[in-house]
Design a protein around this motif. Structure first.
Motif, PDB file in Angstrom:
ATOM      1  N   GLY A 111       0.825  -1.208   0.000  1.00  0.00           N
ATOM      2  CA  GLY A 111       0.000   0.000   0.000  1.00  0.00           C
ATOM      3  C   GLY A 111       0.860   1.260   0.000  1.00  0.00           C
ATOM      4  N   GLU A 149      -5.206   2.520   7.069  1.00  0.00           N
ATOM      5  CA  GLU A 149      -4.547   1.372   7.713  1.00  0.00           C
ATOM      6  C   GLU A 149      -5.262   1.073   9.030  1.00  0.00           C
ATOM      7  OE1 GLU A 149      -2.234  -1.080   7.372  1.00  0.00           O
ATOM      8  OE2 GLU A 149      -2.744  -1.523   9.466  1.00  0.00           O
ATOM      9  N   SER A 150      -5.622  -0.199   9.215  1.00  0.00           N
ATOM     10  CA  SER A 150      -6.413  -0.535  10.403  1.00  0.00           C
ATOM     11  C   SER A 150      -5.601  -0.497  11.703  1.00  0.00           C
ATOM     12  CB  SER A 150      -7.061  -1.914  10.237  1.00  0.00           C
ATOM     13  OG  SER A 150      -6.070  -2.875   9.990  1.00  0.00           O
ATOM     14  N   GLY A 165       3.089  -0.285   8.029  1.00  0.00           N
ATOM     15  CA  GLY A 165       4.235  -1.204   7.884  1.00  0.00           C
ATOM     16  C   GLY A 165       3.768  -2.643   7.746  1.00  0.00           C
ATOM     17  N   GLY A 166       2.558  -2.930   8.208  1.00  0.00           N
ATOM     18  CA  GLY A 166       1.990  -4.272   8.061  1.00  0.00           C
ATOM     19  C   GLY A 166       2.835  -5.314   8.754  1.00  0.00           C
ATOM     20  N   ALA A 199       5.855  -6.001   8.260  1.00  0.00           N
ATOM     21  CA  ALA A 199       7.183  -5.467   8.575  1.00  0.00           C
ATOM     22  C   ALA A 199       7.001  -4.534   9.780  1.00  0.00           C
ATOM     23  CB  ALA A 199       7.740  -4.727   7.362  1.00  0.00           C
ATOM     24  N   VAL A 211      15.330  -8.619   6.109  1.00  0.00           N
ATOM     25  CA  VAL A 211      16.446  -8.227   5.252  1.00  0.00           C
ATOM     26  C   VAL A 211      16.005  -8.295   3.795  1.00  0.00           C
ATOM     27  CG1 VAL A 211      18.262  -9.002   6.835  1.00  0.00           C
ATOM     28  CG2 VAL A 211      17.397 -10.588   5.138  1.00  0.00           C
ATOM     29  N   ALA A 261      -7.713   2.966  11.065  1.00  0.00           N
ATOM     30  CA  ALA A 261      -8.847   3.162  10.157  1.00  0.00           C
ATOM     31  C   ALA A 261      -9.133   1.850   9.423  1.00  0.00           C
ATOM     32  CB  ALA A 261      -8.531   4.281   9.162  1.00  0.00           C
ATOM     33  N   PRO A 307      -3.885  -8.496   3.138  1.00  0.00           N
ATOM     34  CA  PRO A 307      -3.612  -9.922   2.898  1.00  0.00           C
ATOM     35  C   PRO A 307      -4.814 -10.640   2.282  1.00  0.00           C
ATOM     36  CG  PRO A 307      -2.905  -9.249   5.092  1.00  0.00           C
ATOM     37  CD  PRO A 307      -3.682  -8.109   4.528  1.00  0.00           C
ATOM     38  N   ALA A 320      -8.166 -11.101   4.174  1.00  0.00           N
ATOM     39  CA  ALA A 320      -8.894  -9.837   4.378  1.00  0.00           C
ATOM     40  C   ALA A 320      -9.505  -9.380   3.053  1.00  0.00           C
ATOM     41  CB  ALA A 320      -7.942  -8.777   4.929  1.00  0.00           C
ATOM     42  N   ALA A 330       3.249 -15.748   7.826  1.00  0.00           N
ATOM     43  CA  ALA A 330       4.237 -14.694   7.556  1.00  0.00           C
ATOM     44  C   ALA A 330       4.339 -14.408   6.067  1.00  0.00           C
ATOM     45  CB  ALA A 330       5.592 -15.116   8.105  1.00  0.00           C
ATOM     46  N   VAL A 331       4.385 -15.463   5.269  1.00  0.00           N
ATOM     47  CA  VAL A 331       4.518 -15.299   3.813  1.00  0.00           C
ATOM     48  C   VAL A 331       3.626 -16.304   3.106  1.00  0.00           C
ATOM     49  CG1 VAL A 331       6.886 -14.404   3.847  1.00  0.00           C
ATOM     50  CG2 VAL A 331       6.517 -16.861   3.751  1.00  0.00           C
ATOM     51  N   THR A 391       7.706 -11.329  -0.408  1.00  0.00           N
ATOM     52  CA  THR A 391       8.789 -10.645   0.299  1.00  0.00           C
ATOM     53  C   THR A 391       8.496  -9.145   0.276  1.00  0.00           C
ATOM     54  OG1 THR A 391       9.897 -10.483  -1.825  1.00  0.00           O
ATOM     55  CG2 THR A 391      10.631 -12.262  -0.377  1.00  0.00           C
ATOM     56  N   MET A 392       9.347  -8.374   0.920  1.00  0.00           N
ATOM     57  CA  MET A 392       9.183  -6.907   0.848  1.00  0.00           C
ATOM     58  C   MET A 392       9.268  -6.463  -0.606  1.00  0.00           C
ATOM     59  SD  MET A 392      11.269  -5.471   4.129  1.00  0.00           S
ATOM     60  CE  MET A 392      12.868  -6.154   3.746  1.00  0.00           C
TER      61      MET A 392
HETATM   62  C1  LIG Z   1       8.061 -12.854  10.622  1.00  0.00           C
HETATM   63  C2  LIG Z   1       8.265 -12.339   9.235  1.00  0.00           C
HETATM   64  C3  LIG Z   1       9.551 -12.251   8.702  1.00  0.00           C
HETATM   65  C4  LIG Z   1       9.735 -11.787   7.398  1.00  0.00           C
HETATM   66  N1  LIG Z   1      10.994 -11.628   6.908  1.00  0.00           N
HETATM   67  C5  LIG Z   1      11.174 -11.048   5.704  1.00  0.00           C
HETATM   68  C6  LIG Z   1      12.462 -10.730   5.236  1.00  0.00           C
HETATM   69  O1  LIG Z   1      13.475 -10.922   5.921  1.00  0.00           O
HETATM   70  N2  LIG Z   1      12.583 -10.172   4.003  1.00  0.00           N
HETATM   71  C7  LIG Z   1      11.499  -9.888   3.223  1.00  0.00           C
HETATM   72  O2  LIG Z   1      11.672  -9.359   2.119  1.00  0.00           O
HETATM   73  N3  LIG Z   1      10.243 -10.174   3.651  1.00  0.00           N
HETATM   74  C8  LIG Z   1      10.062 -10.734   4.873  1.00  0.00           C
HETATM   75  N4  LIG Z   1       8.800 -10.985   5.317  1.00  0.00           N
HETATM   76  C9  LIG Z   1       7.669 -10.773   4.407  1.00  0.00           C
HETATM   77  C10 LIG Z   1       7.255  -9.293   4.351  1.00  0.00           C
HETATM   78  O3  LIG Z   1       7.053  -8.784   5.644  1.00  0.00           O
HETATM   79  C11 LIG Z   1       5.955  -9.218   3.585  1.00  0.00           C
HETATM   80  O4  LIG Z   1       6.105  -9.862   2.337  1.00  0.00           O
HETATM   81  C12 LIG Z   1       5.502  -7.778   3.306  1.00  0.00           C
HETATM   82  O5  LIG Z   1       5.670  -6.963   4.430  1.00  0.00           O
HETATM   83  C13 LIG Z   1       4.038  -7.841   2.902  1.00  0.00           C
HETATM   84  O6  LIG Z   1       3.560  -6.535   2.659  1.00  0.00           O
HETATM   85  P1  LIG Z   1       2.063  -6.325   2.164  1.00  0.00           P
HETATM   86  O7  LIG Z   1       1.851  -4.870   2.098  1.00  0.00           O
HETATM   87  O8  LIG Z   1       1.815  -7.149   0.964  1.00  0.00           O
HETATM   88  O9  LIG Z   1       1.126  -6.963   3.298  1.00  0.00           O
HETATM   89  P2  LIG Z   1       0.978  -6.563   4.836  1.00  0.00           P
HETATM   90  O10 LIG Z   1       2.290  -6.184   5.388  1.00  0.00           O
HETATM   91  O11 LIG Z   1       0.264  -7.704   5.470  1.00  0.00           O
HETATM   92  O12 LIG Z   1       0.064  -5.269   4.824  1.00  0.00           O
HETATM   93  C14 LIG Z   1      -1.332  -5.311   4.750  1.00  0.00           C
HETATM   94  C15 LIG Z   1      -1.877  -4.191   5.619  1.00  0.00           C
HETATM   95  O13 LIG Z   1      -3.294  -4.132   5.467  1.00  0.00           O
HETATM   96  C16 LIG Z   1      -3.847  -3.793   6.726  1.00  0.00           C
HETATM   97  N5  LIG Z   1      -5.257  -4.166   6.693  1.00  0.00           N
HETATM   98  C17 LIG Z   1      -5.801  -5.410   6.673  1.00  0.00           C
HETATM   99  N6  LIG Z   1      -7.140  -5.330   6.617  1.00  0.00           N
HETATM  100  C18 LIG Z   1      -7.451  -3.999   6.597  1.00  0.00           C
HETATM  101  C19 LIG Z   1      -8.673  -3.276   6.544  1.00  0.00           C
HETATM  102  N7  LIG Z   1      -9.856  -3.910   6.496  1.00  0.00           N
HETATM  103  N8  LIG Z   1      -8.633  -1.926   6.538  1.00  0.00           N
HETATM  104  C20 LIG Z   1      -7.453  -1.259   6.577  1.00  0.00           C
HETATM  105  N9  LIG Z   1      -6.260  -1.907   6.640  1.00  0.00           N
HETATM  106  C21 LIG Z   1      -6.263  -3.251   6.640  1.00  0.00           C
HETATM  107  C22 LIG Z   1      -2.998  -4.608   7.698  1.00  0.00           C
HETATM  108  O14 LIG Z   1      -3.111  -4.119   9.013  1.00  0.00           O
HETATM  109  C23 LIG Z   1      -1.607  -4.433   7.104  1.00  0.00           C
HETATM  110  O15 LIG Z   1      -0.956  -3.306   7.640  1.00  0.00           O
HETATM  111  C24 LIG Z   1       8.603 -11.447   6.612  1.00  0.00           C
HETATM  112  C25 LIG Z   1       7.318 -11.517   7.161  1.00  0.00           C
HETATM  113  C26 LIG Z   1       7.156 -11.932   8.461  1.00  0.00           C
HETATM  114  C27 LIG Z   1       5.772 -11.940   9.046  1.00  0.00           C
END
Ligand SMILES: Cc1cc2nc3c(=O)[nH]c(=O)nc-3n(C[C@H](O)[C@H](O)[C@H](O)COP(=O)(O)OP(=O)(O)OC[C@H]3O[C@@H](n4cnc5c(N)ncnc54)[C@H](O)[C@@H]3O)c2cc1C
Length: 466
Positions: A25, A43-44, A49-50, A52, A70, A245, A278, A281, A388-389, A424-425
């Protein structure tokens, strides 16, 4: 109410609502806020940062990452977003990879800066003291064979482990190289991930470029890096970022266009929505769009074991611990005595017994880090994210949805969508940029897509294509 291409606000700029303030996002917001759009991120949680994410350290009261994240040198979109956000000063680049072998012997493995890719890997492979010359040769041969493997439907039904065994990779090489490397890069065990996903790690993460395998380590907590600094940058570019939110519904006009998002009783009108949450959701908010996808997508768990000693115990920037339960160790804030052990694909780890896990990890840390032997453990915390992934199993690519949906002004983002990258990130940021480009298409605005990959040398192109 408006459909795609119309405007809903007095500025005349189309209003794009981004649901979810994770990396997907935030990346979509960064791409759109630079164009003629009014951007609102909803963001809820209390902080963006979700996954991360950071929590408050019980000892110092400061922020500590729930799990050390990383990136790698091949993560061009992660690096680009950090540059855009002015975050470069908070990233460390570890060119040397530290491995600690089963007998505790340390290997400092540094790719060459002068040899062309993929020969730059020679010093890295030769540096692995826990392998014999024959094993090093097998590993190099296996990596090249994997890179030259052309995925087909039939071959993609194989897991990485099945493929490695069929390619006659020795058990020790699988256990002490492929397993830790693939599992930490993909967050899933080698007997579950597809050979195509493993190939991507070998090619993009190692072979493709001299800088590909560099480890990019945030030096400040992710909660500060993303939740504060990146958000501040977005706000400076006039994006509105609302935390706490939670979006409860996405409203249609009955003609296949989204008109607004709803937060309980509050209605936020908009011209387009990026749904960056995710998959579960997303399935709840737009079951007709994401629908049964969640049954076919599975998550994989990652566990972080946080240890606070009475002194700093980690004397290397990071280390891959091979042949142990602990997979990676990272040192925390200097002076805090904190270190973190990360274990990917931690499903069923020691039957879920947290006490036993802490004991095992502490014993392993004391085995490999001399300073830990004399140190007193003050506090331990185990943090597991069960999803996590996205688990990149054979066949999963067919179920990862594209950003574009059947609704012109509703697009999907998230590390689980079809980016060609693992979850991943980097995958999340790419998805955000692809989604922003799709929104631009729907609204008639030119928005650039993801940043280019690292340029492959001629030799790499000859060997693996691309
Ligand atoms: C323990 C762990 C270790 C990891 N290690 C690594 C690593 O070393 N390197 C790497 O590259 N990746 C790593 N990852 C993966 C990485 O964190 C994710 O791939 C990335 O952060 C996902 O981002 P995203 O925005 O797709 O999803 P998310 O980070 O899940 O973001 C989704 C957001 O939507 C929000 N949301 C959900 N429903 C609603 C709603 N109804 N209204 C408003 N907001 C809502 C959530 O609160 C969240 O903030 C790791 C993940 C975890 C959990």
């Amino acid at each position: 109410m408006t459909g795609a291409g119309a405007t809903t606000n007095v500025t005349g700029r189309p209003h794009v609502v981004i649901v979810g303030g994770g990396l997907a996002g935030l990346a979509a917001a960064a791409a759109l806020t630079d164009r003629e759009c009014r951007v609102t991120v909803l963001e809820s949680r209390r902080r963006c940062g979700g996954r991360a994410a950071s929590f408050e350290d019980p000892v110092s009261g400061g922020l500590v990452d729930a799990c050390q994240h990383v990136a790698m040198g091949c993560c061009t979109n992660f690096l680009d977003l950090c540059r855009w956000g002015g975050l470069d000063d908070a990233l460390r680049r570890d060119r040397t990879l530290w491995f600690i072998g089963p007998d505790g012997d340390r290997s400092r493995c540094t790719p060459s800066r002068s040899l062309p890719a993929p020969l730059h890997l020679a010093p890295l492979l030769l540096g692995m003291r826990h392998f014999s010359m024959v094993e090093k040769f097998s590993l190099a041969r296996g990596m090249l064979r994997l890179a030259r493997h052309r995925p087909t439907d039939r071959a993609d039904a194989a897991t990485a482990l099945e493929w490695l065994r069929a390619a006659a990779q020795p058990d020790r090489v699988i256990r002490l190289f492929w397993q830790p490397v693939i599992e930490s890069a993909l967050g899933e065990s080698i007997d579950l991930v597809s050979v195509a996903a493993a190939r991507k790690v070998a090619v993009d993460g190692f072979l493709a470029h001299r800088d590909a395998a560099d480890l990019i380590v945030p030096t400040i907590p992710l909660g500060t890096l993303l939740g504060e600094r990146l958000v501040a940058r977005l706000e400076a570019r006039r994006a509105a970022v609302r935390t706490g939110a939670a979006v409860t519904a996405i409203e249609h006009d009955g003609h296949d266009a989204v008109t607004a998002v709803r937060l309980g009783a509050e209605v936020v009108p908009c011209d387009a929505v990026v749904l960056a949450v995710p998959w579960k959701a997303a399935g709840r908010l737009v079951p007709d769009v994401v629908g049964s996808g969640d049954d076919r997508l599975a998550g994989s768990p990652i566990t972080a074991v946080h240890l606070w000693f009475d002194r700093d115990v980690v004397d290397v920037p990071h280390a891959v611990l091979v042949g142990r339960v602990s997979q990676w160790v990272f040192r925390g804030e200097p002076g805090a005595g904190h270190c973190q052990v990360v274990i990917s694909a931690s499903r069923g780890l020691l039957q879920g017994d947290r006490r036993a896990l802490v004991d095992q990890v502490v014993a392993e840390i004391r085995e490999v880090l001399p300073h830990a032997r004399e140190a007193t453990l003050r506090e331990a915390k185990v943090v597991t994210d069960p999803t996590a992934v996205l688990s990149v199993r054979p066949g999963v690519e067919a179920f990862r949805p594209a950003a574009r949906t059947g609704v012109a002004n509703l697009v999907l983002a998230g590390d689980w969508t079809a980016t060609g990258w693992p979850s991943t990130m980097e995958g999340a940021i790419r998805s955000g940029r692809i989604a922003a480009q799709e929104v631009g298409r729907a609204l008639g605005i030119d928005v650039p897509g993801p940043a280019a990959d690292l340029r492959r040398s001629l030799l790499v192109r000859l060997l693996v294509g691309g």
